[in-house]
Motif scaffolding. Sequence first.
Motif, PDB file in Angstrom:
ATOM      1  N   GLY B  85       0.813  -1.213   0.000  1.00  0.00           N
ATOM      2  CA  GLY B  85       0.000   0.000   0.000  1.00  0.00           C
ATOM      3  C   GLY B  85       0.845   1.261   0.000  1.00  0.00           C
ATOM      4  N   GLU B 157      -4.077  -1.793  -2.304  1.00  0.00           N
ATOM      5  CA  GLU B 157      -4.331  -0.384  -2.644  1.00  0.00           C
ATOM      6  C   GLU B 157      -3.247   0.172  -3.575  1.00  0.00           C
ATOM      7  OE1 GLU B 157      -5.333   2.050   0.720  1.00  0.00           O
ATOM      8  OE2 GLU B 157      -5.921   0.278   1.868  1.00  0.00           O
ATOM      9  N   SER B 160      -3.204   4.048  -4.629  1.00  0.00           N
ATOM     10  CA  SER B 160      -3.265   5.166  -3.692  1.00  0.00           C
ATOM     11  C   SER B 160      -2.125   6.115  -4.030  1.00  0.00           C
ATOM     12  CB  SER B 160      -3.133   4.665  -2.258  1.00  0.00           C
ATOM     13  OG  SER B 160      -1.882   4.087  -2.051  1.00  0.00           O
ATOM     14  N   SER B 187      -6.823  -5.331  -3.432  1.00  0.00           N
ATOM     15  CA  SER B 187      -7.436  -4.629  -2.312  1.00  0.00           C
ATOM     16  C   SER B 187      -7.545  -3.160  -2.704  1.00  0.00           C
ATOM     17  CB  SER B 187      -6.564  -4.797  -1.074  1.00  0.00           C
ATOM     18  OG  SER B 187      -6.653  -3.660  -0.252  1.00  0.00           O
ATOM     19  N   SER B 188      -8.711  -2.580  -2.479  1.00  0.00           N
ATOM     20  CA  SER B 188      -8.888  -1.214  -2.966  1.00  0.00           C
ATOM     21  C   SER B 188      -9.967  -0.475  -2.198  1.00  0.00           C
ATOM     22  CB  SER B 188      -9.277  -1.254  -4.447  1.00  0.00           C
ATOM     23  OG  SER B 188      -9.486   0.043  -4.930  1.00  0.00           O
ATOM     24  N   HIS B 189      -9.839   0.836  -2.202  1.00  0.00           N
ATOM     25  CA  HIS B 189     -10.909   1.683  -1.668  1.00  0.00           C
ATOM     26  C   HIS B 189     -11.601   2.425  -2.795  1.00  0.00           C
ATOM     27  CE1 HIS B 189     -10.283   1.095   2.538  1.00  0.00           C
ATOM     28  NE2 HIS B 189      -9.013   1.438   2.474  1.00  0.00           N
TER      29      HIS B 189
END
Lengths: 556, 298
Positions: B85, B157, B160, B187-189
């Motif tokens: 990340g 992520e 980011s 994995s991500s937002h």
Amino acid sequence: MPPSVAQTSSSLKNLRGSKSAISWFTFRRSVFGGLLFGLFATAESYAQGRGIIAAFPNLTQRALIIHGLANNAALGLFYGDKTANIVSPSGYMVYRIMPILVLVAAIWAMTITTKMLRGQEENGRWELLLSGPFSSGQATLKSVLGIFGVFVSSFLVFGLTLALLSSKGAFRLTLGGSLYFALCILAGGIIGLAIGAITSQLAATRRSAMLYAAALIIVFFAVRAVANIINGLIWLKNLTPFGWIDKLRPFYYAQPIWFLPIVLFAGVCLVSAILLSSKRDLGQSLIADKDSAKPKFGLLNSQLGLNFRLLRNVLFGWLLGGVAFATLIASIDKTVAKTLGSSGSKGRLIKTFSNLTGNPDSRIEIAYLSAAGFFTITLLLIMTANYLSALRDEETSGRLDNLISGTLSRGYWLYARLALVLGAAVTITFITNVVIWALAAAQGISVSFLTLVLGGLNILGPLMLLLGIGVMVYGLVPKVLSIVMYALIGWSFTIDIISSALKLSKGFSDTSLLHYVSLVPAANPNWRTFTLISLIGLAGILIGAIVFDRRDLQIE
Amino acid sequence: MDHDAVEIKGLSKHYGGLAALDNLSLDVKAGEILGYLGPNGSGKTTTIRLMLGMIKPTSGSVSIFGYDAQTQKDIVHTALAYVPGEANLWPSLTGIETLHLLSKVHGRVDLKYRKKLIQRFEFDPNRKVRTYSKGNKQKIALIAALASRAELLILDEPTSGLDPLMEQAFREAAVEAKNRGQTIFLSSHILGEVEALCDRIAVLRSGKLVELGTLEQMRHLSSLTIEASFKEHPPEVKHINGVSKVEINGNSLVCQINGPIDELLSVLAKAHPLTLISREPSLEELFLALYGRQTEAK
Ligand SMILES: Nc1ncnc2c1ncn2[C@@H]1O[C@H](COP(=O)(O)OP(=O)(O)OP(=O)(O)O)[C@@H](O)[C@H]1O
Ligand SMILES: [Mg+2]
């Protein structure tokens, strides 16, 4: 964001509320080291004063022998100057230990200052501080105040414990005297702080900030040494902070007026540092580092190569330091031998240099030459402690993740790193001993090359032991790695110095790493001990590596 | 391939009393892109670090292409590439040196593709890492992972810090990887990214898996929003089965309905609505609802 970074940043954010928060934060991060330094300084100082009394109980004896010391200008390199009142135990203590403690205080202070200023800026924490209601200049000021607080606690611990220890018994000091002495030593810390604060503004990375600061400190210290050694240059002392500190003269015609230039020097440095930090942009520096470079892939194909590439400057610095020390000691060997040789009880006198100088019946120039080995082992132990702390930093910074998420195993990474530090230690020991041998030969002192250069390698035994303990701690409780390493080293030196003055029970002196060193050429290497402790060290490394391979990696 | 790319069985990780991950079971099929979502601190990074063998599970296991992620790391890691990340790299190396080093670490690299990626990400590789912005450091890690052409990409992520154009470049590269048969654990937002790329989505909350399926399946699971306006006061709908979140604002009504819609429609129709709109939840609403249940439960 990994959780602990989130924690640190949130604890940093909480700091914003209160005005003294940055100072408090800085204080908390370094105060432990400050207390340790205070205790270490007490132990070393007391052992010197008590030691000289134990070695030469009556004044005439002392006067005779010490007369020789004082007249040997070459010793002014690390010891005090001729004007010291060496005959009194307190004067002898000042003469023997003050310059060294002042130097250690300055280097230690410079290390924490560059860490809290440039180091924090480099790793991005400074930005979090500045998102609070502080300007850059204020944050610098507050960090400096925090470090100042560390000095105060260190000063109190040192001054008070020394006064307490010497309130009874043969070696006595007054409370005021002890406190004044402690203040003189901590003045070295103030100098280191001032220099570190300035170079943190000049350099772009913490590493170069430390480098510049170390260079300045060494130059100042060297000017002081030259003033001490060379006749007619004593006035040079007025030009260096370490000279001013000498002139404070605790216990004997104290001249507190010399605090004035010290305070002025520190004031000018600190005010400039604060102004510079408020004028420049975050992350910028006055001396720019190269931003781009031609790629060099040669060393990046293997772990060993990568480690060498990343650490070569540091290791080279240690090598230079080792060679410099060896040169200083070996090149004055003949002079020292002449002076000491003319006075009686030389065996006991030599013993006051270190417990390790070995066979007191050996020729005096040989015995003194062996003291160089003492500096080499000191250097190597500190280098190793430093190196292992950097190892842990590689893990907690997350840089290790890049390597071990690939085809590289953790164990391999660890062994490659250890191989490098061992290789460096062997190289440094070897080269310094060759230098010593050559310088001795040049002065007409014959020493067997094999004894010195091969026998000299026996100091790697305690180093292996330290590595073994370090790797075990790194595997089991990585958090306390640095503290354990430095505490162990400090303990070893304290035990060594105390046992050079007083008879300690054997079990006690066995706990010192230095106990397992034979300083060549005065003493013959004890290869049985060497093999034994090297194997113990190796076992520690193996166990530590296995534990490390199985534990959770930690990220900060 | 006979094995799933990733098979997670009953995986838990406890830190003291805290269950960072609680009995997670999840498969990632070879060749798919799995979106891994969840609020901050829900255990995404923990899952990934367990998959990489960087931390040990309290219980359960992960196997990757049939090999155990803890005990057979040497085999497993030849088949994967990881993007953390936050890229923590060596400040004194330059960008291209770092890429070279990482290619050695991965054990393979498609140099032609790497060149293409460097151009696509508009990355200047000759500067020292120390001088790169966060996004540029992230690009190094991304380019290195993508250029390795590893069978499994584990991305935490990864975008980011990237600007929208670069995010677009990442999406292209991810599609290319998928077309080559590579598997991606993402994995991500960023919901847009997940919606555009992922075959299936797993949603984590407080260390527990709360949803797993395609986006379509998830939409069906959740409620429709109905908006209607009337000449007079809207009719009473609260008693109808499946209706929730009724809001009445003057003469207009908004509510949500789960399950069969006919009863609600007939009540509304009897009241002669002026307008009637029904819509599926947006992705944001869907995830706000999924993420939010936890806070409600607390
Ligand atoms: N070493 C550790 N010690 C204690 N608690 C930890 C540790 N590592 C993770 N946790 C906790 O585990 C939980 C899950 O953390 P994790 O980093 O997996 O979350 P995440 O889903 O990746 O969050 P984000 O979206 O913020 O990246 C958090 O509550 C975190 O505080
Ligand atoms: Mg995370």
